[in-house]
Design an enzyme around this catalytic site. Structure first.
Site, PDB file in Angstrom:
ATOM      1  N   GLY A 188       0.657  -1.227  -0.114  1.00  0.00           N
ATOM      2  CA  GLY A 188      -0.033  -0.120  -0.045  1.00  0.00           C
ATOM      3  C   GLY A 188       0.917   1.131   0.165  1.00  0.00           C
ATOM      4  O   GLY A 188       0.415   2.249  -0.767  1.00  0.00           O
ATOM      5  N   ALA A 189       1.957   1.159   0.610  1.00  0.00           N
ATOM      6  CA  ALA A 189       3.004   2.194   0.766  1.00  0.00           C
ATOM      7  C   ALA A 189       4.364   1.741   1.339  1.00  0.00           C
ATOM      8  O   ALA A 189       4.351   0.658   1.749  1.00  0.00           O
ATOM      9  CB  ALA A 189       2.556   3.156   1.712  1.00  0.00           C
ATOM     10  N   MET A 190       5.289   2.374   0.922  1.00  0.00           N
ATOM     11  CA  MET A 190       6.722   2.213   1.446  1.00  0.00           C
ATOM     12  C   MET A 190       7.508   3.446   1.954  1.00  0.00           C
ATOM     13  O   MET A 190       7.394   4.528   1.257  1.00  0.00           O
ATOM     14  CB  MET A 190       7.483   1.514   0.372  1.00  0.00           C
ATOM     15  CG  MET A 190       8.845   1.085   0.560  1.00  0.00           C
ATOM     16  SD  MET A 190       8.799   0.007   2.005  1.00  0.00           S
ATOM     17  CE  MET A 190      10.735   0.453   2.818  1.00  0.00           C
TER      18      MET A 190
ATOM     19  N   GLU B  22       3.938   6.225   7.443  1.00  0.00           N
ATOM     20  CA  GLU B  22       4.934   6.129   6.734  1.00  0.00           C
ATOM     21  C   GLU B  22       5.990   7.097   7.294  1.00  0.00           C
ATOM     22  O   GLU B  22       7.159   7.143   7.691  1.00  0.00           O
ATOM     23  CB  GLU B  22       4.714   6.178   5.156  1.00  0.00           C
ATOM     24  CG  GLU B  22       3.849   5.299   4.641  1.00  0.00           C
ATOM     25  CD  GLU B  22       4.410   3.959   4.937  1.00  0.00           C
ATOM     26  OE1 GLU B  22       5.506   3.781   4.852  1.00  0.00           O
ATOM     27  OE2 GLU B  22       3.376   3.070   5.185  1.00  0.00           O
TER      28      GLU B  22
END
Ligand SMILES: *[C@@H]1O[C@H](CO)[C@@H](O)[C@H](O)[C@H]1NC(C)=O
Ligand SMILES: *[C@@H]1O[C@H](CO)[C@@H](O)[C@H](O)[C@H]1NC(C)=O
Ligand SMILES: *[C@@H]1O[C@H](CO)[C@@H](O)[C@H](O)[C@H]1NC(C)=O
Ligand SMILES: *[C@@H]1O[C@H](CO)[C@@H](O)[C@H](O)[C@H]1NC(C)=O
Ligand SMILES: *[C@@H]1O[C@H](CO)[C@@H](O)[C@H](O)[C@H]1NC(C)=O
Ligand SMILES: *[C@@H]1O[C@H](CO)[C@@H](O)[C@H](O)[C@H]1NC(C)=O
Ligand SMILES: *[C@@H]1O[C@H](CO)[C@@H](O)[C@H](O)[C@H]1NC(C)=O
Ligand SMILES: [Zn+2]
Length: 923
Positions: free
Chosen positions: A327-329, A364
């Protein structure tokens, strides 16, 4: 998108096609070793030897955004890594995966040098060791301890569309196909981009140069320092741009980020930090980056103050990619997201999208310090990194959107979700032994709901115990002490312990003593309070029958802090349950008095009471809203574990006709979902529908604007409330009559479509299908396939289709297979289904199930528990009789297609993959 009714068999077909196009790469330079693998040579070990440590990389990469004559997209590159020899050796091992090397000096794959008058041994033999992913160079002499050397390599790799390493993603803008080169290095894909010491403790400085087509933008972790047009002679497409970047701080290879794109951006300034949000030009023009831009400044500011450490980079980029594995990094300075998790379209996005965006951005950004500045030494302690970010994400999002009450949602979105998995005998402790996490798939497996959600829950409990002030003091000391370095979990406990002592906080043991019981043993306790005697006891809570084979170093006993209240008196300090059974005379009640424990569910445990206390509690609306949700969740789960009768569970829902808050309703619907999954093909179904309709009707009449409206409409329509059908069908018909103007509020779209299509006919179906088809020219992206398939499985009719698809066509090694297993088997509850699962396991275990193994074990165990539950409850006359017959009519509504999955309004039940039960959607 891709929710229940927008899905058809056609979608499934296109998923198959999309997944079939996985390209393979031919490694031309691989020299096959005929050596003996059984012998313990350094290159057969998946862990690097402790001989060489990187200091600095200078890497130039040139991704080609047009295919070569063979139709392959490639990148070329060169790299110089400077490293220090810690221990004399005549062997260089450096990670490398799917890269082809140019022959340099003496036809070797790399060239060794050093500064000054250092004797540099020659390379006598070099090869690629594919199984363990190394480039190996054998030297004709020893590298000297304490000396620095440089290794130069030239290589090419494929810019594949595999979402791993340096990869390619495509989208269409204004009818033109555009290519984005993007990266996903975490956890072990940096080695697929250039040769590197690809372990988190091998921190180094990265000096990146990107060569890219003129007119495109290149981004990396550091700020662009020099953008110059150059011409490379004799190369097709040689008129290019070269962008260099500020060197990164000392950091792990998995945090490296690279992008070449034709995006535009919106910017803001927060103190000394430049903030940029990057996305497709059209999305930026439509203002979809504005929300993320608004949030980022305040969230960064919040974390700088929270950690008491300034943000260490000069800029913070965040970019929305059309295809992204997670989904995100949290790449340092260049965070990457799936489009849906960063962009917010004021016209079409719901409140739920907005909240997801806020929490994921906060998650994040929290990593920029915890995870990036200070990094765990090895992947066996991923939970600390992910659990921490998941916990403080709620604090950051709350700061940015103070009116939402986001902090309370941790109970639904993390605690309840992980309770469901951690109550199985197939669960596992938060922390694993370092030597049990070695293979790439074992590393990937660490990123599960236990790490994220249980991690978040136990850290929240600890913070509550120490107080947020003391917790943050210890945390800040830890981050300052280990900045740019690596740690093990106990380092954090030590710094928190110091803060505890400085502040005179009284605990029944050290922070480490307390936390080891929650971290090193799996599962969680159920605390039973007998208010007639004041006896309080604990035991390991398991949904199935206790397994004598389960062993724990702490014998499944926990040091449990119990926050509690008697009637309206909230106790200021928690009471500690330190052994199996103790007495707390204050918890004894008389007359109308009642006791409520685990206030606001700050503790990671369930609570059971004597019958009298349950009865008294169920009549209370004065208890905190989180605990109203918890009573329902505890009762339903205690019933599943046979600790209270199912009737007790249903009784906790009777009060819902007076409940207006979102959290208790969502908790009840999540739990009723289980009843629906198990019972929707039995005689209990009709009465259950009548009962739920009677509970939800007052809510339907009360609400029409907020969160809970979605639940109200969903439940009212799916239990057959006529007014609800009239409302959704009417709204839908207006839209069909004027397709260019959709007046349905974004919050309500999904639920209105589902119920209108369920109640409607072919015209409604075709209308929706037509729309989703035209809006999605390439139908379904690989990253969304999991959502599509689990949505199909959640429907009674779709279940078999989804299972057949999964087992026949999809294949064990496929993208996100583990998440699919959990999603598709959620309603498995018959002997035949159990048999199917067993056969599937038998047929595939020889070839290896990889990261799906744990998910399959959970599915087996859950199916057995479901069969057992169904046997006990299906013909339970009590169950039917407890459902009050308020509606007067018990005829089953034949029109219902029963969308059995409760659509979440807010953050989805998710992390590595939204809507999936057992994995997280961001890292
Ligand atoms: C690496 O490649 C780039 C682009 O081809 C080139 O300009 C540069 O000189 C190379 N670096 C070295 C050290 O050869
Ligand atoms: C950028 O690189 C070019 C070519 O190497 C050089 O001439 C120029 O001075 C550099 N500009 C800056 C601002 O460093
Ligand atoms: C972003 O902030 C601006 C200024 O405060 C505001 O006008 C705008 O509505 C916000 N945008 C979003 C999508 O929240
Ligand atoms: C924050 O850090 C500064 C200097 O590093 C220190 O003087 C100050 O006391 C810290 N503040 C808190 C609240 O710990
Ligand atoms: C419980 O949480 C609510 C927010 O939902 C908060 O207002 C209340 O103070 C908390 N109660 C205790 C005892 O911490
Ligand atoms: C929602 O409530 C408001 C005010 O209570 C009312 O004016 C409006 O008509 C209601 N809308 C629907 C769709 O029931
Ligand atoms: C629903 O619509 C039908 C047909 O238009 C109408 O006869 C019925 O009275 C409506 N029901 C309610 C509860 O509004
Ligand atoms: Zn994370």
């Amino acid at each position: 998108m891709g929710k229940c009714c927008q899905v058809s068999k056609l979608c499934v077909l296109s998923v198959v096609l999309a997944l079939a196009s996985v390209t393979t790469i031919v490694t031309v330079w691989t020299v096959m070793l005929t050596g003996n693998y059984a012998s313990a040579t350094p290159w057969t070990s998946y862990r690097l030897p402790a001989t060489l440590v990187p200091i600095r990389y200078s890497v130039t990469l040139w991704p080609r955004l047009t295919p070569d004559p063979q139709g392959l997209y490639v990148f070329t590159g060169n790299s110089t890594v400077e490293f220090e020899c810690e221990k004399e050796t005549d062997l260089i091992l450096i990670h490398s995966n799917k890269l082809n090397y140019m022959a340099l000096d003496n036809k070797q794959l790399g060239q060794l040098s050093a500064q000054g008058d250092v004797v540099v041994p020659g390379v006598t033999f070099s090869w690629l060791e594919a199984p363990t992913q190394y480039l190996v160079l054998q030297l004709n002499g020893m590298l000297a301890g304490g000396q620095r050397y440089r290794l130069y390599t030239e290589f090419t790799g494929e810019l594949a569309d595999d979402l791993a390493g340096f990869y390619r993603s495509e989208y269409v803008e204004d009818g033109v196909k555009k290519i984005v080169a993007a990266s996903q290095m975490h956890p072990t894909h940096a080695r697929k981009t250039f040769p590197c010491f690809d372990e988190p403790a091998m921190k180094a400085v990265f000096q990146i140069t990107l060569i890219h087509p003129r007119g495109t933008t290149a981004l990396s972790n550091g700020m662009e320092t020099n953008i110059t047009d150059i011409s490379v002679d004799g190369v097709v497409g040689g008129n290019v741009t070269r962008t260099t970047f500020e060197p990164t701080p000392r950091m792990s290879s998995y945090l490296l980020a690279l992008v070449v794109c034709e995006y535009s951006n919106v910017t803001a300034q927060q103190g000394d930090t430049l903030i940029r949000i990057w996305a497709r030009r059209r999305a930026i023009e439509e203002g979809q980056g504005a929300y993320a831009l608004n949030l980022t400044g305040p969230i960064l500011q919040f974390f700088q103050e929270y950690y008491n450490i300034t943000y260490p980079l000069s800029k913070s980029d965040q970019i929305a990619l059309p295809d992204f594995y997670f989904g995100a990094m949290e790449n340092w300075g260049l965070v990457m997201y799936r489009e849906t998790h960063l962009l917010y379209d004021p016209v079409t996005s719901s409140n739920g999208n907005r909240e997801t965006t806020a929490t994921i951005i906060a998650h994040e950004l929290a990593h920029m310090w915890f995870g990036n500045l200070v990094t765990l030494r090895w992947w066996n302690e991923v939970w600390l990194n992910e659990g921490f970010a998941s916990y403080v994400a709620y604090l950051g999002a709350d700061k940015a959107e103070p009116t939402w009450g986001v902090k309370d949602l941790i109970v639904l979105d993390d605690v309840h979700r992980v309770f469901a998995v951690d109550a199985l005998a197939s669960s596992h402790p938060l922390s694993s032994r370092e030597d049990s996490v070695v293979l790439p798939h074992q590393i990937s497996e660490q990123f599960d709901v236990i790490s994220y959600s249980k991690g978040a829950a136990v850290l929240r409990m600890l913070s509550d115990l120490l107080s947020e002030r003391v917790f943050v003091q210890g945390l800040s000391s830890y981050l300052n002490h280990f900045a740019y370095g690596n740690t093990v979990g106990s380092d954090l406990w030590e710094h928190l312990q110091t803060a505890v002592e400085l502040n005179g906080v009284v605990l029944p043991g050290t922070v480490q003593d307390i936390m080891n019981r929650w971290v090193l043993q799996m599962g969680f306790p159920v605390v039973t309070i007998d208010t007639t005697t004041g006896t309080v006891s604990q035991r390991h809570f398991l949904l199935g029958s206790p397994e004598p084979s389960l062993k724990s170093p702490y014998n499944y006993e926990w040091l449990i802090p119990i926050r509690w209240m008697k009637v309206r008196d909230v106790q200021t300090d928690p009471w500690w349950l330190k052994s199996n059974t103790e007495k707390n005379i204050d918890m004894k009640t008389t007359g109308d008095e009642w006791v409520l424990a685990n206030i606001n569910v700050t503790g990671y445990f369930r609570v059971n009471y004597d019958c009298g206390n349950w009865d008294k509690l169920l009549a209370q609306l004065v208890i905190p809203v989180i605990n109203r949700a918890q009573l329902v969740d505890d009762a339903f789960n205690l019933a599943r574990a046979n600790l209270v009768p199912s009737t007790r569970a249903l009784q906790t829902t009777v009060y819902l006709s007076a409940e207006r808050q979102y959290i208790p309703w969502q908790s009840a619907l999540d739990n009723m979902q289980y009843f629906y999954l198990m019972l929707d093909r039995t005689e209990v179904y009709g009465p259950m529908q009548d009962y739920m309709r009677s509970l939800v009707t007052p809510l339907y009449h009360h609400y029409n604007t907020t969160y809970n409206q979605v639940n109200a409409v969903h439940m009212s329509c799916s239990t057959g409330l006529e007014e609800c059908h009239n409302l959704t069908s009417g709204l839908f018909r207006q839209w069909m009559n004027n397709a260019t103007h959709n007046a349905i509020h974004p919050n309500l779209r999904s639920v209105v479509y589902c119920s209108a299509v369920a109640a409607g006919g072919a015209a409604e179906w075709d209308f929706v299908w037509l729309l989703s088809y035209t809006l999605q020219p390439n139908m379904i992206r690989k990253q969304d396939a999991t959502t599509v398939i689990t949505s199909i499985a959640s429907n009674r009719e779709g279940q078999t289709l989804a299972w057949d698809f999964l087992t026949d066509k999809y294949g064990v090694g496929s993208f996100n297979f583990a998440a699919l297993i959990s999603g598709v088997t959620a309603r498995f509850s018959t002997a035949a289904e159990l048999q199917q699962l067993k056969e599937f396991k038998a047929n595939n275990s020889a070839a290896g199930l990889g990261s799906a193994e744990a998910a399959l074990e959970q599915a087996l165990e859950r199916t057995e528990a479901n069969i057992h539950w169904l046997q006990q409850n299906k013909h339970d006359e009590m169950l039917i009789s407890v459902i009050p017959d308020k509606s007067g009519e018990r005829e089953r509504d034949k029109r219902q297609m029963v969308p059995t999955v409760t659509k979440r309004v807010t953050k989805n039940a998710s992390s590595k993959e939204k809507t999936i039960a057992s994995t997280k959607s961001y890292v």
